[in-house]
Scaffold this active site. Structure first.
Site, mmCIF file in Angstrom:
data_model
loop_
_atom_site.group_PDB
_atom_site.id
_atom_site.type_symbol
_atom_site.label_atom_id
_atom_site.label_comp_id
_atom_site.label_asym_id
_atom_site.label_seq_id
_atom_site.Cartn_x
_atom_site.Cartn_y
_atom_site.Cartn_z
ATOM 1 N N LYS A 119 -6.912 55.143 50.682
ATOM 2 C CA LYS A 119 -7.340 55.869 51.879
ATOM 3 C C LYS A 119 -8.072 57.169 51.534
ATOM 4 O O LYS A 119 -8.799 57.714 52.358
ATOM 5 C CB LYS A 119 -6.153 56.122 52.789
ATOM 6 C CG LYS A 119 -5.627 54.817 53.398
ATOM 7 C CD LYS A 119 -4.608 55.030 54.474
ATOM 8 C CE LYS A 119 -4.264 53.724 55.159
ATOM 9 N NZ LYS A 119 -3.632 52.740 54.249
HETATM 10 C C1 LIG Z 1 -3.791 51.359 54.363
HETATM 11 C C2 LIG Z 1 -3.489 50.539 53.165
HETATM 12 C C3 LIG Z 1 -3.817 49.167 53.101
HETATM 13 C C4 LIG Z 1 -4.448 48.426 54.260
HETATM 14 O O1 LIG Z 1 -5.741 48.859 54.540
HETATM 15 P P1 LIG Z 1 -6.443 48.457 55.921
HETATM 16 O O2 LIG Z 1 -7.753 49.149 55.933
HETATM 17 O O3 LIG Z 1 -5.510 48.960 57.005
HETATM 18 O O4 LIG Z 1 -6.555 46.993 55.933
HETATM 19 C C5 LIG Z 1 -3.525 48.481 51.939
HETATM 20 N N1 LIG Z 1 -2.927 49.082 50.889
HETATM 21 C C6 LIG Z 1 -2.590 50.392 50.912
HETATM 22 C C7 LIG Z 1 -1.913 50.985 49.725
HETATM 23 C C8 LIG Z 1 -2.859 51.175 52.036
HETATM 24 O O5 LIG Z 1 -2.510 52.475 52.049
#
Ligand SMILES: *Cc1c(COP(=O)(O)O)cnc(C)c1O
Length: 502
Positions: A119
Site C-alpha cells: 500500500k
Molecule cells: C491491501 C492488501 C492486499 C489486497 O490489495 P487490494 O488492492 O485490496 O486487492 C493484499 N496484500 C496486502 C499485504 C495488503 O495490505
C-alpha cells in the site's frame, strides 16, 4: 480535461484533480475515465526506462490536468529514497517454476516502502497528488483524511500523510484487534498533523462509524466554517489506483532488461487480492498496451471473487473468515465496480442496477456476455489456511525465498493453475514483507515461535538468513506517542477536534 465521471452516470464530469480530492462520486459510484487506453505506453522502449520515468509517463497519461512539472515533483517526493531499492519494485526470479508446466516465474516485491506493505506505493503518492488539487476557491481549504483500519492501511496512510502540507490524518483502529507489530507501527507515528486512536469495538463498527461521519452534513458544515473538508484515503480513490499501474510496466521493463522476454511477449500476473485495487491496476496497464496474457486473482479463504469469476454471481451473504492474510479478508471488493463498467462497455445503467442489487439483497449476477469478457482476461484461484502455510513452506524449500501469507495465496494459485497459453513469464506480486507476519510465517516453516513477535522475527532471521526491515525491528524501542481510545460514539467528536486543530 474534465474526463472523469461516476461508474453510475456519464455526468457530471470532473478533472482528475477534482476526482482525487472528492475520492468517491456523489451517487456512490467510482470515478472512471473513458479515455483509458487512448494513450498507449511504448513497449519497444520500456527496457530503457527506470521506475521514475515510467511513473511520470503513466501518471501523465491518466491524470492529464496535472502539469508535467507537478507529476515529476510528486514522483520524486514519493519514491526517491523512500523505498529500499532504486528499482522501487524489484523483480526477483524464482529458482523453480511453481507450476507443473515449467513456465518461469518471478516475484515482484512491492513491499520495500516505509511500512513494508504494498500500500506504500500508492499511499506515498496520494498525499502528493492531493496536495496539488487545491485551486481557486479551495486553495486555502485544508483536508482531513479519516480512515478506519484493520491493520495495514492505517500505517501506510499515516506514513504518507504525516506532515503533508494542507492535510491532516486521523486513523481509527479496533483496540486489541490488530497485531502487536501493527499497533506499534501506528502508536509510534510521528508528525504534527497525525491523530491515531483506538476504538472500543471491531473493525466493522469503526468502518461504519467513519461512513456515518462522512455522511454527517451538520458536521461537514461546521468543518467548512473552520476551513476543513473531510476526505478518504480509501483504495477506491483514483489517486491510489493510478500509481499502482506503474509497477506492471516496471516489472515488464525488468524482464526485458534481464533478457527473460522479448518486447511483445505476453506475461501473466498473479495478484493477491482483497478490494480488487491492485489487480485492477493490472487491467489498466493491459488497456494501455502492456502485453498481458492473463491476470490471475488469488484469494484467501474469503473467496467471494473466485465464486464471482467462475459463476458470474457476486454474493456477499456468506461467512466471514479471519485468516493469517487479514488484508484480504474482505467480502465487498469495491474496485470491482470499475471492471464492471469497462467490461460492459460503459453501461452505467447496468452498473447502477448491479450495485443497487448488492446493497439491497447482498448479491448480483452479471449478464453472460459481460462475464465472458471478464473471463477472457481474468483467471482465479484461492487458498485455505493449510494451503497458505504449505505454500510458504514449499516456496522456501524450492527457492530459499521467504514469502508472507498474502503472497502465499498467490504462490499456491501458481502451483495449481497452469499458465495461460503463450505466456513467456509469470509474475507473482508480493504484497507484504514476511516480517509483518512473523508468527504465521515462522509457524509455517515449522520454527519455534516465542510469544513475543519481535523474538519471533529473530527466530525467522536466524533460520532463513534474511534480515527484518529496520522500520519493523526498531519499533520495539520507539516511544509510544498515541494512547487515545474512544467508544464508537466518541469518534465523530474526536475527528471534529482533530480537524479544528489543523
Ligand atoms: C491491501 C492488501 C492486499 C489486497 O490489495 P487490494 O488492492 O485490496 O486487492 C493484499 N496484500 C496486502 C499485504 C495488503 O495490505
Amino acid at each position: 480535461m474534465a474526463q472523469y465521471h461516476s461508474t453510475r452516470a456519464l455526468a457530471p464530469t470532473y478533472t482528475a484533480k477534482q476526482a482525487i480530492r472528492r475520492g468517491i462520486a456523489a451517487d456512490g459510484g467510482l470515478f472512471v475515465s473513458d479515455e483509458l487506453g487512448d494513450t498507449a505506453i511504448d513497449i519497444e522502449t520500456l527496457a530503457d526506462k527506470d521506475y521514475f520515468e515510467l511513473a511520470r509517463e503513466v501518471l501523465g497519461a491518466l491524470l492529464p490536468d496535472y502539469t508535467a512539472d507537478e507529476i515529476a515533483a510528486c514522483v520524486e517526493e514519493a519514491y526517491r529514497g523512500t523505498f529500499a531499492s532504486d528499482e522501487v519494485t524489484p523483480l526477483v526470479p524464482l529458482k523453480q517454476a511453481p507450476g507443473a508446466d515449467g513456465v518461469p516465474a518471478y516475484v515482484l516485491e512491492l513491499f520495500g516502502g516505509p511500512t513494508s506493505a504494498f500500500k506504500d506505493v500508492a499511499l506515498q503518492m496520494l498525499p502528493r497528488l492531493m496536495a496539488r488539487t487545491g485551486t481557486g476557491e479551495t486553495a486555502d481549504e485544508k483536508i482531513m483524511i479519516v480512515t478506519a483500519t484493520s491493520g495495514d492501511t492505517g500505517k501506510a496512510a499515516l506514513a504518507g500523510f504525516a506532515d503533508a502540507p494542507g492535510c491532516g490524518i486521523t486513523v481509527f483502529y479496533p483496540e486489541g484487534k490488530v497485531s502487536r507489530v501493527q499497533e506499534l507501527q501506528m502508536s509510534t507515528q510521528e508528525g504534527v498533523n497525525v491523530a491515531v486512536c483506538g476504538v472500543r469495538g471491531n473493525f466493522d463498527d469503526a468502518q461504519s462509524a467513519v461512513k456515518r461521519i462522512f455522511a454527517d452534513t451538520e458536521l461537514a458544515k461546521r468543518l467548512a466554517d473552520a476551513g476543513v473538508v473531510l476526505s478518504s484515503a480509501n483504495s477506491i480513490n483514483v489517486g491510489r489506483l493510478v500509481p499502482q499501474v506503474v509497477y506492471y510496466f516496471a516489472a515488464y521493463a525488468q524482464l526485458l532488461r534481464a533478457g527473460a522476454i522479448q518486447a511483445g511477449d505476453a506475461v501473466e500476473f498473479c495478484v493477491p487480492t482483497g478490494n480488487f485495487g491492485d489487480i485492477l491496476a493490472g487491467y489498466y496497464a493491459r488497456r494501455m498496451g502492456l502485453p498481458v496474457s492473463r491476470l490471475v486473482v488469488a484469494s484467501d479463504k474469503n473467496n467471494v471473487l473466485f465464486d464471482f469469476l467462475t459463476t458470474g454471481t457476486y454474493d456477499r451473504e456468506r461467512p466471514f473468515f479471519t485468516t493469517t492474510s487479514p488484508s484480504m479478508d474482505i467480502l465487498i471488493s469495491s474496485n470491482l465496480e470499475r471492471l464492471l463498467y469497462f467490461a460492459s462497455d460503459g453501461d452505467c445503467e447496468l452498473v447502477s442496477s448491479l450495485m443497487a442489487s448488492l446493497s439491497e439483497s447482498g448479491s448480483y449476477t452479471v449478464p453472460a456476455d459481460v462475464l465472458a469478457r471478464i473471463q477472457e482476461v481474468f483467471g482465479c484461484g484461492w487458498a485455505d489456511e493449510d494451503q497458505v502455510a504449505a505454500a510458504i513452506k514449499s516456496c522456501w524449500d524450492a527457492n530459499g525465498y521467504v514469502i508472507d501469507p498474502h503472497t502465499a495465496c498467490g504462490y499456491h494459485v501458481l502451483q495449481e493453475l497452469p499458465a495461460a497459453p503463450n505466456t513467456a513469464a509469470r509474475v507473482l506480486l508480493s504484497t507484504a514483507s514476511p516480517y509483518k507476519f512473523p508468527r504465521a510465517v515462522a509457524g509455517a516453516l515449522g520454527l519455534f515461535c516465542p510469544p513475543d513477535d519481535f523474538a519471533c522475527m529473530k527466530v525467522l532471521e536466524k533460520a532463513t538468513g534474511t534480515t527484518a526491515p529496520a522500520q519493523l525491528a526498531n519499533l520495539q524501542g520507539k516511544p509510544v506517542l498515541h494512547t487515545d481510545v474512544v467508544d464508537i460514539d466518541g469518534m465523530s467528536a474526536y475527528v471534529e477536534r482533530a480537524a479544528k486543530s489543523l
